[in-house]
Design a protein around this motif. Sequence first.
Motif, short mmCIF file in Angstrom:
data_model
loop_
_atom_site.label_atom_id
_atom_site.label_comp_id
_atom_site.label_asym_id
_atom_site.label_seq_id
_atom_site.Cartn_x
_atom_site.Cartn_y
_atom_site.Cartn_z
N GLU A 1 -6.10 -4.67 -42.57
CA GLU A 1 -7.47 -5.16 -43.46
C GLU A 1 -8.16 -3.96 -43.37
O GLU A 1 -8.86 -3.48 -44.66
N TYR A 2 -8.29 -2.97 -42.20
CA TYR A 2 -9.27 -1.89 -42.23
C TYR A 2 -8.53 -0.99 -43.27
O TYR A 2 -9.45 -0.33 -43.97
N TYR A 3 -7.26 -0.63 -43.18
CA TYR A 3 -6.67 0.60 -44.22
C TYR A 3 -6.89 -0.09 -45.41
O TYR A 3 -7.43 0.93 -46.51
N SER A 4 -6.67 -1.35 -45.87
CA SER A 4 -6.70 -1.83 -47.08
C SER A 4 -8.09 -1.69 -47.73
O SER A 4 -8.50 -1.30 -48.74
N ARG A 5 -9.24 -1.90 -46.89
CA ARG A 5 -10.55 -1.81 -47.26
C ARG A 5 -11.05 -0.49 -47.56
O ARG A 5 -11.86 -0.10 -48.27
N ALA A 6 -10.45 0.70 -46.79
CA ALA A 6 -10.69 2.05 -46.91
C ALA A 6 -9.84 2.60 -48.08
O ALA A 6 -9.95 3.84 -48.39
N GLY A 7 -9.15 1.86 -48.74
CA GLY A 7 -8.16 2.43 -49.86
C GLY A 7 -7.23 3.25 -49.47
O GLY A 7 -6.46 4.09 -50.29
N CYS A 8 -6.67 3.07 -48.28
CA CYS A 8 -5.37 3.94 -47.88
C CYS A 8 -4.27 3.10 -47.03
O CYS A 8 -3.80 3.51 -46.01
N ARG A 9 -3.92 1.63 -47.70
CA ARG A 9 -3.19 0.87 -47.04
C ARG A 9 -1.73 1.63 -46.87
O ARG A 9 -0.93 1.24 -45.95
N HIS A 10 -1.24 2.55 -47.66
CA HIS A 10 -0.34 3.25 -47.79
C HIS A 10 0.07 4.19 -46.51
O HIS A 10 1.24 4.44 -46.16
N ASN A 11 -1.17 4.50 -45.75
CA ASN A 11 -1.03 5.28 -44.43
C ASN A 11 -0.80 4.59 -43.30
O ASN A 11 -0.63 5.11 -42.17
N PHE A 12 -0.71 3.20 -43.45
CA PHE A 12 -0.49 2.50 -42.20
C PHE A 12 0.98 1.97 -42.47
O PHE A 12 1.33 0.88 -43.34
N SER A 13 1.82 1.70 -41.15
CA SER A 13 3.10 0.85 -41.12
C SER A 13 2.91 0.31 -39.95
O SER A 13 2.52 0.71 -38.82
N TYR A 14 3.70 -0.84 -39.93
CA TYR A 14 4.04 -1.60 -38.62
C TYR A 14 5.47 -2.15 -38.77
O TYR A 14 5.93 -2.40 -39.81
N LYS A 15 5.88 -2.41 -37.63
CA LYS A 15 7.32 -3.29 -37.50
C LYS A 15 7.56 -3.66 -36.23
O LYS A 15 7.38 -3.31 -35.24
N PHE A 16 8.25 -5.09 -36.28
CA PHE A 16 8.51 -5.78 -35.21
C PHE A 16 10.29 -5.74 -35.04
O PHE A 16 10.76 -5.81 -35.88
N TYR A 17 10.42 -5.39 -33.68
CA TYR A 17 11.70 -5.25 -33.29
C TYR A 17 12.12 -6.34 -32.27
O TYR A 17 11.35 -6.64 -31.56
N PRO A 18 13.35 -6.93 -32.58
CA PRO A 18 13.80 -8.06 -31.61
C PRO A 18 14.52 -7.84 -30.48
O PRO A 18 15.50 -7.84 -29.96
N ASN A 19 13.40 -7.16 -29.63
CA ASN A 19 13.82 -6.69 -28.14
C ASN A 19 12.48 -6.92 -27.27
O ASN A 19 11.36 -6.90 -27.70
N PRO A 20 12.64 -6.62 -26.08
CA PRO A 20 11.75 -6.87 -25.06
C PRO A 20 10.96 -5.68 -25.05
O PRO A 20 11.20 -4.42 -25.63
N HIS A 21 9.98 -5.26 -24.02
CA HIS A 21 9.26 -4.17 -23.82
C HIS A 21 9.94 -3.09 -23.61
O HIS A 21 10.63 -2.79 -22.36
N GLN A 22 10.33 -2.13 -24.52
CA GLN A 22 11.07 -0.96 -24.55
C GLN A 22 10.98 -0.30 -25.67
O GLN A 22 10.46 -0.72 -26.62
N PHE A 23 11.33 1.24 -25.52
CA PHE A 23 11.54 2.18 -26.71
C PHE A 23 12.94 2.54 -26.85
O PHE A 23 13.65 3.57 -26.37
N ASN A 24 13.89 1.49 -27.48
CA ASN A 24 15.34 1.59 -27.43
C ASN A 24 15.79 2.74 -28.73
O ASN A 24 14.93 3.32 -29.39
N SER A 25 16.98 2.98 -28.89
CA SER A 25 17.44 4.01 -29.63
C SER A 25 17.24 3.67 -30.98
O SER A 25 17.01 4.44 -31.94
N TYR A 26 17.20 2.25 -31.41
CA TYR A 26 16.84 1.96 -32.69
C TYR A 26 15.50 2.50 -33.16
O TYR A 26 15.05 2.75 -34.17
N MET A 27 14.53 1.97 -32.12
CA MET A 27 13.09 2.28 -32.20
C MET A 27 12.77 3.87 -32.27
O MET A 27 12.14 4.43 -33.30
#
Length: 377
Positions: A337-363
Motif C-alpha cells: 500500500e505504501y509503495y502503491s500510494r507513492a506511485g512506485c509499486r513496481h519497486n516492491f516485491s515479496y514472495k512466500f516460500y513453503p519452508n520453515p525459518h531458513q534461507f535455503n538454496s531456492y531462496m
Amino acid sequence: MLRIFEEYFGIHNKPDAHNPQWAYDILNSYDFEFQKNVLEKLQSLLYLKLDLCFVEKNKKESFYEAFTEEIVTANLNGIESEAAFLKPSNSSPPYPVVVVLHDHGGFYYYGKERIFMDDSTQPFIREYREKFYSSKRWALDLLERGFAVFCPDAFYFGKRRFPQELIKIFVDNKTYEQLTSLTEGSYEFIKLFNRISSELEEIIFKNINFYGTNWPSILINEDIAWLNYLLKREDVDKSRIACMGFSLGGFRTLFLSALKKEIKASLVIAFMSEFSKMLGQTSRHTFMVHIPSFTRFLDLPDIAGLILPRKLFVMQCSEDSLFPVDAMKSAVAKIEEYYSRAGCRHNFSYKFYPNPHQFNSYMQKDAFDYLFLNIQK
C-alpha cells in the motif's frame, strides 16, 4: 563497573542532550509526508547518530583462487570490531557491493564467518549451515556473480561477542571456571559460550536499559558506522550498493536501509511481520529486536515505508514458527500500500516460500537473481 560497560556498550549509544532529535537531520531528504511522520515517531524510540564511522585500524588479506578475503579491524569511540570484505577475482574495482548483515541463530561465537568461512575444521559452522543455509557458503555464490561482499560482526557476536570479563560478573564460579578451562575456539568452548550467551540475553537486555539505551540502537548504530566506513573506500561503486539479511539480519537490513539512502536495493529475509499481532506464542524472539513502546507508534511495515521509492524484496517463510502467517501477510500488504500510494509499486516485491525459518538454496537463487537484475547490470 560503569567503565567496563561503557567500553562494551559504547558511549555514543546514549541519548545526546545537545541533539536529541537526530531525525530532523534527514527529514528533508524523504519525499513523502507519511515518511516524515514515521521518522518523527522513530526519533523518540531510537538513539542514533547517522554520522558514526568505524576507523580502520588494520586489515589482513588472504588470497584464494576466486576471491580475496580482507578482514578489517576498526575502532568506533573505543569499541573494536571486525568486518569481512570479500572481493571477487572475476571483476575489478570499483565493485558493486552487497552488504550482508548476519543472523542470530543462537550462534554468538561467530558472526560474519557463518556466510563464507571454510567449514572443514569448524563443526559448529557446518551444523549451522545445514540447518539454515542448505549447507552452503552462500557468500561465494555472490562473488561468482561479480559482487563484492561486505559483512560486519554485529554487537554480541563474533569479535563483538560478550567479553569474558563481563561473563565473570554474571555467571557462577563453576560455569566461569569451566569456560576458562576449555581451549578457546574448540567445539566444547563454542558450545558452552553459545549457551552462556543465550542464557544471559535477558539480563544483558536489562543492563542495556539501565545503561540508558536499548539493544536495537546499539545494533543499528554499529551497522550505520560500518556502512559509512564502506562508503569512504575508493574500491566501492557507490551507485551499486545493496543490503540483505536473514532473520536478525533482516531486522538490521530493514532499519539500515530505511535510514541510509546510499543502499539502492534491499532484501529482508524471514523477518517481516506486524509486531502488534504477535501476542502469544510467537512473541519469543531475541531481546535484540525489542524497541520499548515501538508498537504504540509504529510497526515494521512503517519502517519499510522509509525505503521507498528504492527497491525492496521481502522474502517470507510460510511455515516460520516465529511469526503468525496472518501477521506476515498483513505486513507485506501494508508495504504494498505504501509503495502503491507513492506511485512506485513496481519497486516492491515479496514472495512466500513453503519452508520453515531458513534461507535455503531456492531462496538464495531468487535473492541473487534479484540482486543481479537490480544492481549488477
